[in-house]
Design a protein around this motif. Sequence first.
Motif, PDB file in Angstrom:
ATOM      1  N   THR A  94       1.225   6.525 -15.225  1.00 45.52           N
ATOM      2  CA  THR A  94       1.203   6.799 -16.664  1.00 45.52           C
ATOM      3  C   THR A  94       1.238   8.302 -16.950  1.00 45.52           C
ATOM      4  OG1 THR A  94      -0.020   4.769 -17.126  1.00 45.52           O
ATOM      5  CG2 THR A  94      -0.179   6.504 -18.774  1.00 45.52           C
ATOM      6  N   HIS A  95       0.597   9.082 -16.086  1.00 42.16           N
ATOM      7  CA  HIS A  95       0.527  10.528 -16.283  1.00 42.16           C
ATOM      8  C   HIS A  95       1.677  11.267 -15.595  1.00 42.16           C
ATOM      9  CE1 HIS A  95      -3.157  10.595 -18.584  1.00 42.16           C
ATOM     10  NE2 HIS A  95      -3.641   9.683 -17.755  1.00 42.16           N
ATOM     11  N   GLY A  96       2.733  10.530 -15.220  1.00 42.62           N
ATOM     12  CA  GLY A  96       3.960  11.160 -14.757  1.00 42.62           C
ATOM     13  C   GLY A  96       4.140  11.286 -13.258  1.00 42.62           C
ATOM     14  N   ALA A  97       3.184  10.811 -12.492  1.00 40.00           N
ATOM     15  CA  ALA A  97       3.319  10.923 -11.037  1.00 40.00           C
ATOM     16  C   ALA A  97       4.362   9.927 -10.528  1.00 40.00           C
ATOM     17  CB  ALA A  97       1.981  10.676 -10.350  1.00 40.00           C
ATOM     18  N   GLN A  98       5.164  10.394  -9.582  1.00 38.91           N
ATOM     19  CA  GLN A  98       6.147   9.531  -8.935  1.00 38.91           C
ATOM     20  C   GLN A  98       5.750   9.221  -7.499  1.00 38.91           C
ATOM     21  OE1 GLN A  98       9.841  11.643  -9.421  1.00 38.91           O
ATOM     22  NE2 GLN A  98       9.778  11.466 -11.639  1.00 38.91           N
ATOM     23  N   ARG A  99       4.753   9.940  -7.006  1.00 41.07           N
ATOM     24  CA  ARG A  99       4.245   9.728  -5.644  1.00 41.07           C
ATOM     25  C   ARG A  99       2.738   9.963  -5.679  1.00 41.07           C
ATOM     26  NH1 ARG A  99       6.151   8.709  -0.861  1.00 41.07           N
ATOM     27  NH2 ARG A  99       5.301   9.607   1.037  1.00 41.07           N
ATOM     28  N   ILE A 100       2.033   9.221  -4.827  1.00 40.54           N
ATOM     29  CA  ILE A 100       0.580   9.395  -4.748  1.00 40.54           C
ATOM     30  C   ILE A 100       0.169   9.426  -3.286  1.00 40.54           C
ATOM     31  CG2 ILE A 100       0.040   6.922  -4.918  1.00 40.54           C
ATOM     32  CD1 ILE A 100      -2.362   7.915  -6.809  1.00 40.54           C
TER      33      ILE A 100
END
Length: 138
Positions: A94-100
């Motif tokens: 939701t906060h724009g991350a594409q990888r974690i």
Amino acid sequence: MTSEITIRPIKAADTHALRHQVLWPQESLDYVKLNNDEQGRHYGAFRNGKLVSVISLFVDGHVARFRKFATRPDCQGQGIGSQLLRHTLEEAHTHGAQRIWCDARAINEAFYRAFGLEPEGNRFYRGTIPYIRMAKDL
């Protein structure tokens, strides 16, 4: 009968006691505080109004990292941490991350694999505890 679990944002300071109790009880309370805690988003899982699991999420552009994930020992193995991690993965996206990613204790590798995270690189140690970096695309 499982009690209702609620997950909501909490303050960084609200995570410290549980981080300390679960992750590094042999160290000082200051040991579990992060220099950038105030830049993070912190979430707590509550059962019957009591904080039983915490996690801290840091989003930097398109990459997110979660840290200091701790569930009270008497509440482990009941799906509470899983609910909290699912919530955190959704929040990162939701906060724009594409990888974690996270630095996981090696003993917990199978838990993180169940959420699609895969090991990256070699094991490393913090004190005597082996860790492995784990990551996934969101």
